[in-house]
Design an enzyme around this catalytic site. Structure first.
Site, PDB file in Angstrom:
ATOM      1  N   ARG A   8       0.821  -1.198   0.000  1.00 23.39           N
ATOM      2  CA  ARG A   8       0.000   0.000   0.000  1.00 23.39           C
ATOM      3  C   ARG A   8       0.865   1.262   0.000  1.00 23.39           C
ATOM      4  O   ARG A   8       0.405   2.340  -0.292  1.00 23.39           O
ATOM      5  CB  ARG A   8      -0.892  -0.033   1.255  1.00 23.39           C
ATOM      6  CG  ARG A   8      -1.842   1.105   1.412  1.00 23.39           C
ATOM      7  CD  ARG A   8      -3.130   0.684   2.115  1.00 23.39           C
ATOM      8  NE  ARG A   8      -2.916   0.000   3.384  1.00 23.39           N
ATOM      9  CZ  ARG A   8      -2.964   0.614   4.570  1.00 23.39           C
ATOM     10  NH1 ARG A   8      -3.198   1.898   4.657  1.00 23.39           N
ATOM     11  NH2 ARG A   8      -2.791  -0.063   5.679  1.00 23.39           N
ATOM     12  N   TYR A   9       2.127   1.125   0.385  1.00 20.56           N
ATOM     13  CA  TYR A   9       3.021   2.284   0.465  1.00 20.56           C
ATOM     14  C   TYR A   9       4.144   2.120  -0.543  1.00 20.56           C
ATOM     15  O   TYR A   9       4.457   1.009  -0.959  1.00 20.56           O
ATOM     16  CB  TYR A   9       3.598   2.416   1.875  1.00 20.56           C
ATOM     17  CG  TYR A   9       2.557   2.747   2.904  1.00 20.56           C
ATOM     18  CD1 TYR A   9       2.076   4.053   3.028  1.00 20.56           C
ATOM     19  CD2 TYR A   9       2.027   1.768   3.727  1.00 20.56           C
ATOM     20  CE1 TYR A   9       1.113   4.370   3.969  1.00 20.56           C
ATOM     21  CE2 TYR A   9       1.056   2.074   4.669  1.00 20.56           C
ATOM     22  CZ  TYR A   9       0.598   3.371   4.784  1.00 20.56           C
ATOM     23  OH  TYR A   9      -0.362   3.676   5.705  1.00 20.56           O
ATOM     24  N   ARG A  62       7.453   0.163   1.137  1.00 22.49           N
ATOM     25  CA  ARG A  62       7.330  -0.893   2.134  1.00 22.49           C
ATOM     26  C   ARG A  62       6.164  -1.815   1.755  1.00 22.49           C
ATOM     27  O   ARG A  62       5.157  -1.358   1.230  1.00 22.49           O
ATOM     28  CB  ARG A  62       6.942  -0.358   3.512  1.00 22.49           C
ATOM     29  CG  ARG A  62       7.784   0.453   4.313  1.00 22.49           C
ATOM     30  CD  ARG A  62       7.702   1.943   4.121  1.00 22.49           C
ATOM     31  NE  ARG A  62       6.732   2.634   4.931  1.00 22.49           N
ATOM     32  CZ  ARG A  62       6.062   3.705   4.498  1.00 22.49           C
ATOM     33  NH1 ARG A  62       6.212   4.147   3.272  1.00 22.49           N
ATOM     34  NH2 ARG A  62       5.224   4.317   5.287  1.00 22.49           N
ATOM     35  N   CYS A  87      -2.620 -15.628  16.716  1.00 25.17           N
ATOM     36  CA  CYS A  87      -2.017 -14.769  17.746  1.00 25.17           C
ATOM     37  C   CYS A  87      -2.044 -15.535  19.061  1.00 25.17           C
ATOM     38  O   CYS A  87      -2.872 -16.419  19.249  1.00 25.17           O
ATOM     39  CB  CYS A  87      -2.831 -13.489  17.917  1.00 25.17           C
ATOM     40  SG  CYS A  87      -2.769 -12.449  16.462  1.00 25.17           S
ATOM     41  N   CYS A  98      -6.813  -9.661  20.564  1.00 25.43           N
ATOM     42  CA  CYS A  98      -7.209  -8.339  21.051  1.00 25.43           C
ATOM     43  C   CYS A  98      -8.600  -8.029  20.518  1.00 25.43           C
ATOM     44  O   CYS A  98      -8.803  -8.062  19.292  1.00 25.43           O
ATOM     45  CB  CYS A  98      -6.241  -7.274  20.552  1.00 25.43           C
ATOM     46  SG  CYS A  98      -4.506  -7.718  20.799  1.00 25.43           S
ATOM     47  N   CYS A 131      -8.843  -5.623  17.588  1.00 22.72           N
ATOM     48  CA  CYS A 131      -8.024  -5.877  16.399  1.00 22.72           C
ATOM     49  C   CYS A 131      -8.744  -5.485  15.108  1.00 22.72           C
ATOM     50  O   CYS A 131      -9.901  -5.832  14.915  1.00 22.72           O
ATOM     51  CB  CYS A 131      -7.670  -7.362  16.349  1.00 22.72           C
ATOM     52  SG  CYS A 131      -6.650  -7.780  14.915  1.00 22.72           S
ATOM     53  N   ARG A 139      -8.031  -6.685  12.282  1.00 24.10           N
ATOM     54  CA  ARG A 139      -8.086  -7.848  11.382  1.00 24.10           C
ATOM     55  C   ARG A 139      -8.899  -8.974  12.015  1.00 24.10           C
ATOM     56  O   ARG A 139      -8.719 -10.149  11.672  1.00 24.10           O
ATOM     57  CB  ARG A 139      -6.669  -8.327  11.037  1.00 24.10           C
ATOM     58  CG  ARG A 139      -5.882  -7.310  10.243  1.00 24.10           C
ATOM     59  CD  ARG A 139      -4.661  -7.882   9.535  1.00 24.10           C
ATOM     60  NE  ARG A 139      -3.920  -6.804   8.909  1.00 24.10           N
ATOM     61  CZ  ARG A 139      -2.656  -6.471   9.204  1.00 24.10           C
ATOM     62  NH1 ARG A 139      -1.969  -7.169  10.089  1.00 24.10           N
ATOM     63  NH2 ARG A 139      -2.079  -5.450   8.596  1.00 24.10           N
ATOM     64  N   ASP A 157      -9.306   1.926  14.365  1.00 23.61           N
ATOM     65  CA  ASP A 157      -9.889   1.810  13.020  1.00 23.61           C
ATOM     66  C   ASP A 157     -11.375   1.467  13.064  1.00 23.61           C
ATOM     67  O   ASP A 157     -11.849   0.870  14.027  1.00 23.61           O
ATOM     68  CB  ASP A 157      -9.167   0.710  12.236  1.00 23.61           C
ATOM     69  CG  ASP A 157      -7.752   1.111  11.861  1.00 23.61           C
ATOM     70  OD1 ASP A 157      -7.509   2.318  11.690  1.00 23.61           O
ATOM     71  OD2 ASP A 157      -6.900   0.215  11.743  1.00 23.61           O
ATOM     72  N   ASP A 204      -5.688   5.780  10.272  1.00 20.64           N
ATOM     73  CA  ASP A 204      -5.488   4.990   9.057  1.00 20.64           C
ATOM     74  C   ASP A 204      -6.770   5.146   8.243  1.00 20.64           C
ATOM     75  O   ASP A 204      -7.849   4.773   8.695  1.00 20.64           O
ATOM     76  CB  ASP A 204      -5.206   3.523   9.424  1.00 20.64           C
ATOM     77  CG  ASP A 204      -4.134   2.911   8.539  1.00 20.64           C
ATOM     78  OD1 ASP A 204      -4.032   3.338   7.371  1.00 20.64           O
ATOM     79  OD2 ASP A 204      -3.424   2.005   9.008  1.00 20.64           O
ATOM     80  N   LYS A 215      -1.972   6.026   6.268  1.00 24.02           N
ATOM     81  CA  LYS A 215      -1.989   6.676   7.579  1.00 24.02           C
ATOM     82  C   LYS A 215      -1.918   8.194   7.421  1.00 24.02           C
ATOM     83  O   LYS A 215      -1.040   8.696   6.723  1.00 24.02           O
ATOM     84  CB  LYS A 215      -0.800   6.198   8.407  1.00 24.02           C
ATOM     85  CG  LYS A 215      -0.827   4.706   8.666  1.00 24.02           C
ATOM     86  CD  LYS A 215       0.453   4.253   9.342  1.00 24.02           C
ATOM     87  CE  LYS A 215       0.509   2.748   9.537  1.00 24.02           C
ATOM     88  NZ  LYS A 215       0.850   2.018   8.300  1.00 24.02           N
TER      89      LYS A 215
HETATM   90  C1  PLP Z   1       1.360   0.737   8.501  1.00 22.12           C
HETATM   91  C2  PLP Z   1       1.689  -0.047   7.339  1.00 22.12           C
HETATM   92  C3  PLP Z   1       2.992  -0.077   6.840  1.00 22.12           C
HETATM   93  C4  PLP Z   1       4.153   0.629   7.513  1.00 22.12           C
HETATM   94  O1  PLP Z   1       4.026   1.996   7.564  1.00 22.12           O
HETATM   95  P1  PLP Z   1       5.106   2.829   8.398  1.00 22.12           P
HETATM   96  O2  PLP Z   1       4.583   4.217   8.330  1.00 22.12           O
HETATM   97  O3  PLP Z   1       6.413   2.639   7.728  1.00 22.12           O
HETATM   98  O4  PLP Z   1       5.137   2.279   9.778  1.00 22.12           O
HETATM   99  C5  PLP Z   1       3.232  -0.790   5.694  1.00 22.12           C
HETATM  100  N1  PLP Z   1       2.244  -1.444   5.044  1.00 22.12           N
HETATM  101  C6  PLP Z   1       0.994  -1.444   5.499  1.00 22.12           C
HETATM  102  C7  PLP Z   1      -0.055  -2.164   4.727  1.00 22.12           C
HETATM  103  C8  PLP Z   1       0.664  -0.751   6.667  1.00 22.12           C
HETATM  104  O5  PLP Z   1      -0.591  -0.770   7.126  1.00 22.12           O
HETATM  105  S1  SF4 Z   2      -3.918  -6.547  17.292  1.00 21.26           S
HETATM  106 FE1  SF4 Z   2      -4.736  -8.304  16.121  1.00 21.26          FE
HETATM  107  S2  SF4 Z   2      -2.974  -9.124  15.006  1.00 21.26           S
HETATM  108 FE2  SF4 Z   2      -2.158  -7.804  16.659  1.00 21.26          FE
HETATM  109  S3  SF4 Z   2      -1.816  -9.215  18.382  1.00 21.26           S
HETATM  110 FE3  SF4 Z   2      -3.825  -8.330  18.655  1.00 21.26          FE
HETATM  111  S4  SF4 Z   2      -5.208  -9.829  17.704  1.00 21.26           S
HETATM  112 FE4  SF4 Z   2      -3.148 -10.260  16.939  1.00 21.26          FE
END
Ligand code: PLP
Ligand code: SF4
Length: 379
Positions: free
Chosen positions: A115-116, A119, A128, A132, A135, A137, A296, A333, A340
């Protein structure tokens, strides 16, 4: 207010730690996951109500992390993060989504989110040690996504090799430290062998929820893949214990710098004093506060969401009280994979006739001449 009813299952009395307590395998094997194991945290009738929640969003946590809960406190900050709540099935705030960051749409190959610009992020597993409730996800939990297989890893590596602008790969999940060490080693090896991948990063909550997992063996494995950063996930000062501090220290001594993600959670840490104690506490154990995430808009997390403006106000107060090494960047985000967006308080109020007007963190107004710097030379 009523307190949680006792009795705990005899399997793990925090006051009477078993000899195995410090063995991460014992902790992992004795995770609490069934509705019945919620006894001790919720009433019998509560458990009945929660069965439906758990069907959709499974629960599970380690004896260690659960032992941090003060069961006399009905609003315990650790309990709020791990004990399921019927509020998870309230979907009242508009705009909530199963996949609020549209991650699935940003997967050029399965298991890799790009997405970036420079990275990319690997979903190494869905598992996990502790789930959480906040979370983003949590949609994935029920699908029980296992660790990436060999062919998925090879497709991910193919994409990365063909995309030279990617200079950092982030291992996320789930929790990458749930992988067997040999598997983690193979994955790190494959990624670090790509010539333009300069830096690796692992996102894990293990130092917080299962600090025993950070063994000397794991630390030395990670050491061999430097430059490698670890980002962890402390949300409340109660999570900074002797055990979690020692786990962080084992990584630091192996030359792994530690940064932290905190999620701003209503009723858990959305106040100045808690975040001040958290961020200064992290500073003391040499974990750098990196991001404070606005919670989120993930389905099933409505009850954790607080106002963005409250977040900004807390950040403003923190600015007046402590220094840059204790201050994370507050970010939202954005939906649809917008990425972000920093939402920091602004100290520059405006510019009038070349004079900038600033406010200080104490609220004084100070003028600053010459903000435009030297005038550009005409060519
Ligand atoms: C947050 C995130 C990153 C890393 O972003 P940084 O600003 O470098 O911490 C990379 N890929 C995805 C999909 C993310 O959600
Ligand atoms: S935030 Fe989601 S992915 Fe991260 S440790 Fe907690 S449950 Fe696992």
């Amino acid at each position: 207010m009523s307190s949680f009813p006792s009795p705990l299952s005899p399997a793990w009395q925090p006051d009477d730690h078993k000899p195995e307590w410090n063995n991460w395998r014992w902790q992992a094997a004795n995770r609490l996951t069934t509705p019945e194991e919620l006894a001790g945290f919720v009433s019998q009738s509560g458990i009945k109500q929660l069965k439906k929640v758990i069907e959709r969003y499974p629960w599970g946590s380690t004896p260690y992390f659960l032992s941090l809960i003060n069961r006399q406190n009905p609003r315990d900050p650790v309990a709020a993060q791990v004990i399921p709540s019927k509020k998870e099935l309230d979907f009242s705030i508009p705009g909530s989504d199963e996949d609020p960051l549209a991650e699935t749409r940003h997967m050029p190959v399965p298991g890799l989110i790009h997405r970036y610009h420079d990275r990319a992020l690997v979903i190494t597993t869905g598992a996990c040690f502790s789930y959480c409730r906040h979370c983003n996800r949590k949609r994935n939990w029920k699908r029980g996504i296992g660790p990436l297989g060999k062919s998925a890893i090879s497709k991910i590596c193919q994409y990365l090799k063909a995309t030279p602008r990617i200079r950092e790969v982030i291992l996320s999940g789930g929790d990458p430290l749930t992988l067997p060490l040999e598997k983690l080693d193979r994955l790190l090896y494959a990624l670090s062998s790509i010539s333009h991948v300069q830096v690796l990063r692992i996102g894990t909550r293990a130092p917080v929820v299962l600090p025993m997992r950070i063994t000397a063996e794991l630390a030395s494995l990670l050491k061999s893949y430097r430059p490698l950063w670890v980002n962890t996930h402390f949300n409340h000062p109660a999570e900074i214990t002797d055990e979690s501090a020692a786990a962080c220290d084992r990584l630091l001594l192996a030359g792994i710098p530690l940064s932290n993600h905190t999620v701003l959670l209503k009723g858990v840490n959305d106040d100045f004093s808690t975040l001040h104690r958290l961020f200064t506490g992290l500073n003391r154990i040499m974990v750098r506060p990196y991001y404070l995430f606005h919670c989120d808009a993930a389905k099933g997390t409505d009850h954790f969401r607080t106002s963005v403006f409250k977040g900004i106000e807390i950040m403003s107060r923190l600015y007046g009280r402590t220094g840059g090494l204790c201050l994370p960047q507050y970010v939202v985000d954005l939906p649809s994979g917008g990425g972000k967006a920093p939402v920091m308080p602004s100290y520059l109020l405006g510019v009038e006739n070349g004079v900038a007007i600033f406010r200080t963190s104490e609220g004084r107004i100070i003028k600053y001449q010459g903000v435009h710097g030297a005038t550009e030379e005409e060519e």
